[in-house]
Design a protein around this motif. Structure first.
Motif, PDB file in Angstrom:
ATOM      1  N   GLN A 131       0.971  -1.339  -0.014  1.00  0.00           N
ATOM      2  CA  GLN A 131       0.003  -0.253  -0.028  1.00  0.00           C
ATOM      3  C   GLN A 131       0.949   1.281   0.092  1.00  0.00           C
ATOM      4  N   PRO A 132       0.538   2.227  -0.432  1.00  0.00           N
ATOM      5  CA  PRO A 132       1.451   3.278  -0.763  1.00  0.00           C
ATOM      6  C   PRO A 132       1.705   4.068   0.625  1.00  0.00           C
ATOM      7  N   THR A 133       0.816   3.803   1.443  1.00  0.00           N
ATOM      8  CA  THR A 133       1.225   4.502   2.842  1.00  0.00           C
ATOM      9  C   THR A 133       2.533   3.679   3.518  1.00  0.00           C
ATOM     10  N   LEU A 134       2.913   2.475   2.886  1.00  0.00           N
ATOM     11  CA  LEU A 134       4.131   1.900   3.431  1.00  0.00           C
ATOM     12  C   LEU A 134       5.164   2.411   3.035  1.00  0.00           C
ATOM     13  N   LEU A 135       5.333   3.304   2.186  1.00  0.00           N
ATOM     14  CA  LEU A 135       6.512   3.912   1.575  1.00  0.00           C
ATOM     15  C   LEU A 135       7.520   4.642   2.814  1.00  0.00           C
ATOM     16  N   GLY A 136       6.563   5.603   3.341  1.00  0.00           N
ATOM     17  CA  GLY A 136       7.400   6.168   4.498  1.00  0.00           C
ATOM     18  C   GLY A 136       7.609   5.619   5.713  1.00  0.00           C
ATOM     19  N   GLN A 137       7.428   4.200   5.669  1.00  0.00           N
ATOM     20  CA  GLN A 137       7.742   3.226   6.938  1.00  0.00           C
ATOM     21  C   GLN A 137       8.978   2.364   6.650  1.00  0.00           C
ATOM     22  N   MET A 138       9.561   2.422   5.265  1.00  0.00           N
ATOM     23  CA  MET A 138      10.572   1.621   4.827  1.00  0.00           C
ATOM     24  C   MET A 138      11.775   1.244   5.713  1.00  0.00           C
ATOM     25  N   ALA A 139      12.096   2.522   6.494  1.00  0.00           N
ATOM     26  CA  ALA A 139      13.252   2.381   7.386  1.00  0.00           C
ATOM     27  C   ALA A 139      13.424   1.269   8.418  1.00  0.00           C
ATOM     28  N   ASN A 140      11.967   1.184   9.133  1.00  0.00           N
ATOM     29  CA  ASN A 140      11.586   0.351   9.977  1.00  0.00           C
ATOM     30  C   ASN A 140      10.956  -0.827   9.827  1.00  0.00           C
ATOM     31  N   SER A 141      10.438  -0.934   8.471  1.00  0.00           N
ATOM     32  CA  SER A 141       9.524  -1.866   8.028  1.00  0.00           C
ATOM     33  C   SER A 141      10.364  -3.236   7.895  1.00  0.00           C
ATOM     34  N   GLU A 142       9.486  -4.459   7.928  1.00  0.00           N
ATOM     35  CA  GLU A 142      10.114  -5.650   7.541  1.00  0.00           C
ATOM     36  C   GLU A 142      10.418  -5.894   6.184  1.00  0.00           C
ATOM     37  N   ILE A 143       9.593  -4.874   5.221  1.00  0.00           N
ATOM     38  CA  ILE A 143       9.651  -5.139   3.681  1.00  0.00           C
ATOM     39  C   ILE A 143      11.056  -4.828   3.378  1.00  0.00           C
ATOM     40  N   GLN A 144      11.628  -5.727   2.599  1.00  0.00           N
ATOM     41  CA  GLN A 144      12.918  -5.356   2.106  1.00  0.00           C
ATOM     42  C   GLN A 144      13.016  -4.962   0.620  1.00  0.00           C
ATOM     43  N   LEU A 145      12.036  -5.589  -0.004  1.00  0.00           N
ATOM     44  CA  LEU A 145      11.743  -5.072  -1.468  1.00  0.00           C
ATOM     45  C   LEU A 145      10.366  -4.997  -1.825  1.00  0.00           C
ATOM     46  N   ALA A 146      10.148  -3.940  -2.616  1.00  0.00           N
ATOM     47  CA  ALA A 146       8.734  -3.737  -3.187  1.00  0.00           C
ATOM     48  C   ALA A 146       8.420  -3.471  -4.459  1.00  0.00           C
ATOM     49  N   SER A 147       7.422  -3.480  -5.248  1.00  0.00           N
ATOM     50  CA  SER A 147       7.043  -2.894  -6.482  1.00  0.00           C
ATOM     51  C   SER A 147       5.791  -2.139  -6.486  1.00  0.00           C
ATOM     52  N   THR A 148       5.891  -1.137  -7.064  1.00  0.00           N
ATOM     53  CA  THR A 148       4.806  -0.093  -6.895  1.00  0.00           C
ATOM     54  C   THR A 148       4.760   0.775  -8.165  1.00  0.00           C
ATOM     55  N   MET A 149       3.661   1.607  -8.402  1.00  0.00           N
ATOM     56  CA  MET A 149       3.544   2.554  -9.420  1.00  0.00           C
ATOM     57  C   MET A 149       3.819   3.905  -8.934  1.00  0.00           C
ATOM     58  N   LYS A 264      -6.856  12.235 -22.006  1.00  0.00           N
ATOM     59  CA  LYS A 264      -5.233  12.045 -21.814  1.00  0.00           C
ATOM     60  C   LYS A 264      -4.855  11.877 -20.686  1.00  0.00           C
ATOM     61  N   THR A 265      -3.904  11.045 -20.184  1.00  0.00           N
ATOM     62  CA  THR A 265      -3.463  10.431 -18.924  1.00  0.00           C
ATOM     63  C   THR A 265      -1.916  10.478 -18.953  1.00  0.00           C
ATOM     64  N   PRO A 266      -1.422  10.634 -17.845  1.00  0.00           N
ATOM     65  CA  PRO A 266       0.295  10.468 -17.925  1.00  0.00           C
ATOM     66  C   PRO A 266       0.541   8.943 -17.903  1.00  0.00           C
ATOM     67  N   LYS A 267       1.617   8.892 -18.176  1.00  0.00           N
ATOM     68  CA  LYS A 267       2.149   7.208 -17.961  1.00  0.00           C
ATOM     69  C   LYS A 267       2.090   6.946 -16.759  1.00  0.00           C
ATOM     70  N   HIS A 268       1.757   5.224 -16.749  1.00  0.00           N
ATOM     71  CA  HIS A 268       2.151   4.652 -15.461  1.00  0.00           C
ATOM     72  C   HIS A 268       3.466   4.228 -15.375  1.00  0.00           C
ATOM     73  N   LYS A 269       4.238   4.535 -14.466  1.00  0.00           N
ATOM     74  CA  LYS A 269       5.713   4.115 -14.162  1.00  0.00           C
ATOM     75  C   LYS A 269       5.830   3.236 -13.075  1.00  0.00           C
ATOM     76  N   TYR A 270       6.402   2.174 -13.314  1.00  0.00           N
ATOM     77  CA  TYR A 270       6.528   1.021 -12.248  1.00  0.00           C
ATOM     78  C   TYR A 270       8.133   0.879 -11.580  1.00  0.00           C
ATOM     79  N   TRP A 271       8.224   0.600 -10.477  1.00  0.00           N
ATOM     80  CA  TRP A 271       9.368   0.738  -9.790  1.00  0.00           C
ATOM     81  C   TRP A 271       9.561  -0.421  -8.834  1.00  0.00           C
ATOM     82  N   LEU A 272      10.953  -0.825  -8.607  1.00  0.00           N
ATOM     83  CA  LEU A 272      11.373  -1.822  -7.591  1.00  0.00           C
ATOM     84  C   LEU A 272      11.997  -0.797  -6.692  1.00  0.00           C
ATOM     85  N   LEU A 273      11.579  -0.870  -5.460  1.00  0.00           N
ATOM     86  CA  LEU A 273      12.270  -0.040  -4.371  1.00  0.00           C
ATOM     87  C   LEU A 273      12.467  -0.778  -3.274  1.00  0.00           C
ATOM     88  N   TRP A 274      13.266  -0.170  -2.452  1.00  0.00           N
ATOM     89  CA  TRP A 274      14.322  -0.745  -1.107  1.00  0.00           C
ATOM     90  C   TRP A 274      14.555   0.353  -0.540  1.00  0.00           C
TER      91      TRP A 274
END
Length: 308
Positions: A131-149, A264-274
């Motif tokens: 979920q997008p809300t998890l982005l700000g919690q990556m420093a202390n989260s158990e999540i090591q790798l994520a994919s998102t838009m 007309k819409t912007p492009k979706h862009k996809y990322w691996l993040l950590w």
């Protein structure tokens, strides 16, 4: 306790091995006078003469002999600490936590599991719904790798772009709009829509574009999972706005078609993040490369199309 100067301890070790100031200085590549000053500091530090003169020789005191035994062991451990062991996936033990949408979980995660089970059989894999809300919690989260838009590289984390495309309108093949080559805004507003709410926003752009015209879709069904959404789509006259790569891949599993949007819409862009704390961690470097390769080469992958 004052910080210990490692250079002083290394000088002490060489001095006690050589029992000769000039020879030790040459070995340490410093001047004899500099080493003599260091010896004076060491005597103060340990409250012991360490080396005493006997004729033309320097003789270590009992404390010096004890210190040399400890220094030999300690410097071996220090040298081992500074030499990073080669990472071997076959011997990697631990847990790897990956987060994504349920689409990735259903169609790409099995390939990741297959590869990890072969190359790193001792690793435990844990999947979390992103979920997008998890982005700000990556420093202390158990999540090591994520994919998102995200329209831009996600802030505060490290990331790789893995693809881009545009949103499209999907419907069952027998839908009244399926024969139209070009949809209008009125067309997509005449039918209710399904919205996938798990794993982050996938249809925000269409809603923003319609809002600029003071229009809005009627959302008849909100579900967190793509499989439920597509099954419901094929059993109704609902429409659904999803990224093109998902619509294209789902044609292999469901009897559906997709059309370009009338706005007309912007492009979706996809990322691996950590989180950047993992930038140089060997197991993470290896695992994220494996995931990146799968997400670029699988039949269900996003793929990177610079011409989109």
């Amino acid at each position: 306790m004052s910080p210990i100067n490692l250079n002083l301890l290394r000088s002490l070790k060489v001095l006690l091995e050589e029992c000769h100031v000039s020879q030790a200085a040459a070995k340490l590549n410093i001047t004899q006078s500099a080493l003599s000053r260091q010896l004076s500091q060491l005597r103060d530090m340990f409250a012991d003469p360490l080396l005493v003169r006997d004729g033309n020789q320097l003789v270590p005191t009992p404390k010096a002999v004890s210190l040399l035994n400890k220094l030999d062991h300690w410097f071996v451990e220090l040298d081992e600490l500074m030499i990073e062991a080669e990472f071997v996936p076959l011997t990697w033990k631990g847990e790897f936590v990956f987060a994504s949408s349920d689409y990735v979980a259903q169609y790409l995660l099995p390939e990741m599991v297959e590869s990890l089970s072969v190359y790193a059989p001792n690793v435990s894999i844990k999947y979390c719904l992103w979920q997008p809300t998890l982005l700000g919690q990556m420093a202390n989260s158990e999540i090591q790798l994520a994919s998102t838009m995200s329209p831009e590289p996600p802030r505060g984390v490290s990331s790789w772009q893995i693809g881009e495309d545009y949103p499209v309108c999907v419907m069952k093949r027998s839908h009244p709009l399926s024969e139209k080559s070009v949809l209008t805004v009125a067309d997509i507003l005449n039918y209710s829509h399904i919205k996938v709410i798990g794993g982050g926003d996938k249809d925000t752009y269409i809603d923003q574009a319609l809002a600029e015209q003071n229009k809005a879709r009627h959302i008849a069904l909100k579900v967190p999972f793509f499989s439920a959404a597509f099954r419901s789509l094929c059993m109704s006259e609902y429409l659904m706005v999803v990224p093109e790569h998902i619509a294209r891949n789902m044609q292999n599993h469901f009897d559906l078609v997709f059309k370009s949007l009338p706005v007309k819409t912007p492009k979706h862009k996809y990322w691996l993040l950590w989180h950047s704390k993992f930038d140089n961690e060997p197991s993470h470097v290896w695992a994220r490369q494996l995931v990146y390769d799968i997400m670029n080469h699988s039949e269900y992958s996003i793929g990177y199309d610079s011409n989109s």
